[in-house]
Write an enzyme that holds these catalytic residues in place. Sequence first.
Site, PDB file in Angstrom:
ATOM      1  N   CYS A   1       0.853  -1.187   0.000  1.00  0.00           N
ATOM      2  CA  CYS A   1       0.000   0.000   0.000  1.00  0.00           C
ATOM      3  C   CYS A   1       0.894   1.243   0.000  1.00  0.00           C
ATOM      4  CB  CYS A   1      -0.938   0.095   1.189  1.00  0.00           C
ATOM      5  SG  CYS A   1      -2.035  -1.295   1.388  1.00  0.00           S
TER       6      CYS A   1
ATOM      7  N   ARG B   1       3.642  -0.391  -4.953  1.00  0.00           N
ATOM      8  CA  ARG B   1       3.415  -0.882  -3.590  1.00  0.00           C
ATOM      9  C   ARG B   1       2.069  -1.579  -3.433  1.00  0.00           C
ATOM     10  NH1 ARG B   1       6.895   1.839   0.372  1.00  0.00           N
ATOM     11  NH2 ARG B   1       5.625   0.827   1.910  1.00  0.00           N
TER      12      ARG B   1
ATOM     13  N   TRP C   1      -3.203  -2.513  -1.423  1.00  0.00           N
ATOM     14  CA  TRP C   1      -2.980  -3.952  -1.598  1.00  0.00           C
ATOM     15  C   TRP C   1      -3.835  -4.587  -0.495  1.00  0.00           C
ATOM     16  CZ3 TRP C   1      -1.120  -8.093   1.265  1.00  0.00           C
ATOM     17  CH2 TRP C   1      -0.750  -9.228   0.542  1.00  0.00           C
TER      18      TRP C   1
ATOM     19  N   ASN D   1      -1.645   2.149   6.087  1.00  0.00           N
ATOM     20  CA  ASN D   1      -0.901   0.936   5.701  1.00  0.00           C
ATOM     21  C   ASN D   1      -0.698   0.126   6.967  1.00  0.00           C
ATOM     22  OD1 ASN D   1      -0.650   2.064   3.220  1.00  0.00           O
ATOM     23  ND2 ASN D   1       1.563   2.425   3.351  1.00  0.00           N
ATOM     24  N   GLY D   2      -0.785  -1.207   6.849  1.00  0.00           N
ATOM     25  CA  GLY D   2      -0.564  -2.053   8.018  1.00  0.00           C
ATOM     26  C   GLY D   2      -1.835  -2.799   8.372  1.00  0.00           C
TER      27      GLY D   2
ATOM     28  N   GLU E   1      15.781 -19.018  -7.818  1.00  0.00           N
ATOM     29  CA  GLU E   1      15.475 -17.669  -8.290  1.00  0.00           C
ATOM     30  C   GLU E   1      14.840 -17.703  -9.688  1.00  0.00           C
ATOM     31  OE1 GLU E   1      15.083 -14.956  -6.995  1.00  0.00           O
ATOM     32  OE2 GLU E   1      15.337 -13.431  -8.521  1.00  0.00           O
TER      33      GLU E   1
ATOM     34  N   LYS F   1      11.178 -16.184 -10.452  1.00  0.00           N
ATOM     35  CA  LYS F   1      10.954 -15.137 -11.472  1.00  0.00           C
ATOM     36  C   LYS F   1       9.856 -15.596 -12.429  1.00  0.00           C
ATOM     37  CE  LYS F   1      12.313 -12.281 -10.128  1.00  0.00           C
ATOM     38  NZ  LYS F   1      13.078 -12.236  -8.942  1.00  0.00           N
TER      39      LYS F   1
ATOM     40  N   GLU G   1       6.307 -15.678 -10.695  1.00  0.00           N
ATOM     41  CA  GLU G   1       5.674 -14.427 -10.244  1.00  0.00           C
ATOM     42  C   GLU G   1       5.234 -13.521 -11.384  1.00  0.00           C
ATOM     43  OE1 GLU G   1       7.823 -11.747  -7.609  1.00  0.00           O
ATOM     44  OE2 GLU G   1       9.697 -12.213  -8.586  1.00  0.00           O
TER      45      GLU G   1
ATOM     46  N   HIS H   1      14.714 -38.025  -5.805  1.00  0.00           N
ATOM     47  CA  HIS H   1      13.989 -38.308  -4.551  1.00  0.00           C
ATOM     48  C   HIS H   1      12.539 -37.857  -4.628  1.00  0.00           C
ATOM     49  CE1 HIS H   1      17.710 -39.593  -2.750  1.00  0.00           C
ATOM     50  NE2 HIS H   1      18.279 -38.458  -3.141  1.00  0.00           N
TER      51      HIS H   1
ATOM     52  N   LYS I   1       5.439  -4.631  -4.318  1.00  0.00           N
ATOM     53  CA  LYS I   1       6.890  -4.563  -4.271  1.00  0.00           C
ATOM     54  C   LYS I   1       7.433  -4.714  -2.856  1.00  0.00           C
ATOM     55  CE  LYS I   1      10.947  -3.793  -6.052  1.00  0.00           C
ATOM     56  NZ  LYS I   1      11.515  -4.947  -6.766  1.00  0.00           N
TER      57      LYS I   1
HETATM   58  O1  M6R Z   1      12.440  -5.843  -0.315  1.00  0.00           O
HETATM   59  P1  M6R Z   1      12.846  -7.231  -0.008  1.00  0.00           P
HETATM   60  O2  M6R Z   1      14.106  -7.635  -0.682  1.00  0.00           O
HETATM   61  O3  M6R Z   1      12.916  -7.516   1.453  1.00  0.00           O
HETATM   62  O4  M6R Z   1      11.689  -8.138  -0.593  1.00  0.00           O
HETATM   63  C1  M6R Z   1      11.651  -9.514  -0.352  1.00  0.00           C
HETATM   64  C2  M6R Z   1      10.669 -10.198  -1.254  1.00  0.00           C
HETATM   65  O5  M6R Z   1       9.376  -9.740  -1.010  1.00  0.00           O
HETATM   66  C3  M6R Z   1      11.012  -9.961  -2.726  1.00  0.00           C
HETATM   67  O6  M6R Z   1      12.309 -10.365  -3.024  1.00  0.00           O
HETATM   68  C4  M6R Z   1      10.028 -10.713  -3.639  1.00  0.00           C
HETATM   69  O7  M6R Z   1      10.224 -12.094  -3.509  1.00  0.00           O
HETATM   70  C5  M6R Z   1      10.196 -10.244  -5.071  1.00  0.00           C
HETATM   71  N1  M6R Z   1       8.917 -10.005  -5.657  1.00  0.00           N
HETATM   72  C6  M6R Z   1      10.936 -11.215  -5.898  1.00  0.00           C
HETATM   73  O8  M6R Z   1      11.043 -10.837  -7.225  1.00  0.00           O
END
Ligand code: M6R
Length: 608
Positions: free
Chosen positions: A2, A27, A74, A100-101, A481, A485, A488, A504, A603
């Site tokens: 947010c 955000r 959000w 926010n929160g 990773e 990627k 997401e 396994h 984000k």
């Molecule tokens: O801001 P941060 O690095 O703490 O964020 C952690 C995760 O939320 C962030 O890396 C998330 O997994 C990304 N969307 C990955 O691309």
Amino acid sequence: MCGIVGYAGPRRASPILLEGLKRLEYRGYDSAGIAIGRGDGSLSSVRTVGKIQALKDAVPKDLGGTWGIGHTRWATHGGVTQANTHPHFDGSGKIAVVHNGIIENYRALREMLAKEGVVFTSETDTEVIPNLVARYYKGDLEAAVKAALVHLEGTYGIAVIHADEPGRIVGARNGSPLVVGVGEGETLLGSDVMAFISSTSRVVYLNDGEIVSLDPSGFRITDRSDSRVDRAADAVTWELGAIEKGEYPCFMEKEIFEQPDSIGRALGGRLDQDNATAKLGGLNLDRRYQRAVSRVNIIAAGTSWHASLVGAQLLESVARIPASADVASEVRYRNPVVERDSLWFAVSQSGETADTLYAMREIQRKGANVLGICNVVGSTIARESDGGVYVHSGPEIAVASTKAFTSQLAAFYLFTLHMARMRDMSRAEGERFLAGLAAVPDMIKTVLGRRDAIQAVAKKYSRRRDFLFLGRGLLYPIALEGALKLKEISYIHAEGYPAGEIKHGPIALVCPEVPTVFLVSDDGLREKVISNIREVKARGGPAIAVGVEGDKELEGIVDDFIPVPKMDSRFYPFTMVVPLQLFAYFCALDLGRDVDQPRNLAKSVTVE
Ligand code: M6R
């Protein structure tokens, strides 16, 4: 998670709030709204479901009023509906709040307020706040907000206005960031500096428990005991160009292609050729303590956790310091053992991730030093950690993290070299490591030059529904990773695994419809991964390999081969992740996804 923006000054508030919300859209982007004081004892408000563009379209072009607040949401409590969109109001419509929160005791507060006659119009936790403020309002908004806050349990960053107090915004912070922007004859408020970056670069960060009351002429911060807090403004150094797409169609592509530069910035001034080591000025730890560190523990989330897994392996294999990397949300509730002489890291691009922040505080409470590895200067983790390393990637706006990841790797490589040279690493070996690190930006440039070939591979596979990503050693976190990627931003199901582990269980998934992406180094583990590829091929599974240029055997056994330049194998995490970023990006593009703002994500995840 947010975004909040507030403006008080001589200009018309609505365009400023809308611009701030656009910049904060990363955000959260499921709904957005603004409330603006009209100066006649009433507030104007517009709230829409969907992205900021929908709000822009709905706000009358000539909407007047010179102070107001805005929010991009959000969703946590209550679905994505107009009624649940912020700002929320008290019964009279004179008090507006953006939040926010999460207010954890909101149910009890709703019941209490309902008994007093309050009628709620949304399902949110937030709506209790304007009604509590109204309960205490006697002509002084700041005093009423302070009285209301006493009731709240949970986390909040809030901004509040009252129709009868022209130019005044009251903000409060507990667990969700708030920043004041100090302009010329105007004052702004934001959940981060992006909210007002085009208006001012002078900022004052609030700490938890602080309240700010601002108007066009300035601001006043007080703490929980109502004492005045004097804090000088910091200067934000981000250029506007850094937060614009420029020639690129979206931020993610821009950020992938910025990596030679962003890694260059992370390494800048830190490669100490004279002593064959790394210089890290912000560690704040005396050399004797550093020498005595007997264990390194790293906490992080998502992509930052993957960078940390690489960091932990490096620290063990190169500096010979036992190290592990853990998911922050698990560590916090595990009552971790904090050993004497152990050093902790909290790694976070945003520096605001709630899971990482709260775990860090828990570990600090147990007496350990926690260093931060952060990108956002002035973020909460950066400020509350005991020292650390800024990665200097520049603003990362796409929700999927790319350049911050490789810069976090750079920070770990630097720290490893620094610790190794304090222990057993020879000068000659230090020089070799430095040379490998210094070569990374150019190696990445070469990989980026293969953009079209990677796009062709992505096009071939983008309609597949499931993928496996496999790697070993330092490339296992890169497999994780690559899978993250892809899922997401393209919404294709993908699983990352250590290559040796597929027999396994995951090998049951292998079939002609499920491609496997292999990461193949030229170190001692190569033969083992080649065997895994043969096992997959024997079962009819398509195999894509990211491997070392010139590896003809590998090229011959896989269906598609993406080469990276040959280098010291310890540095392949940098170059091998780039094709995976591009692969995910081009798959998502091919599927018509919203690459920068994928569904359900945000984000900066500032709620647990
Ligand atoms: O801001 P941060 O690095 O703490 O964020 C952690 C995760 O939320 C962030 O890396 C998330 O997994 C990304 N969307 C990955 O691309």
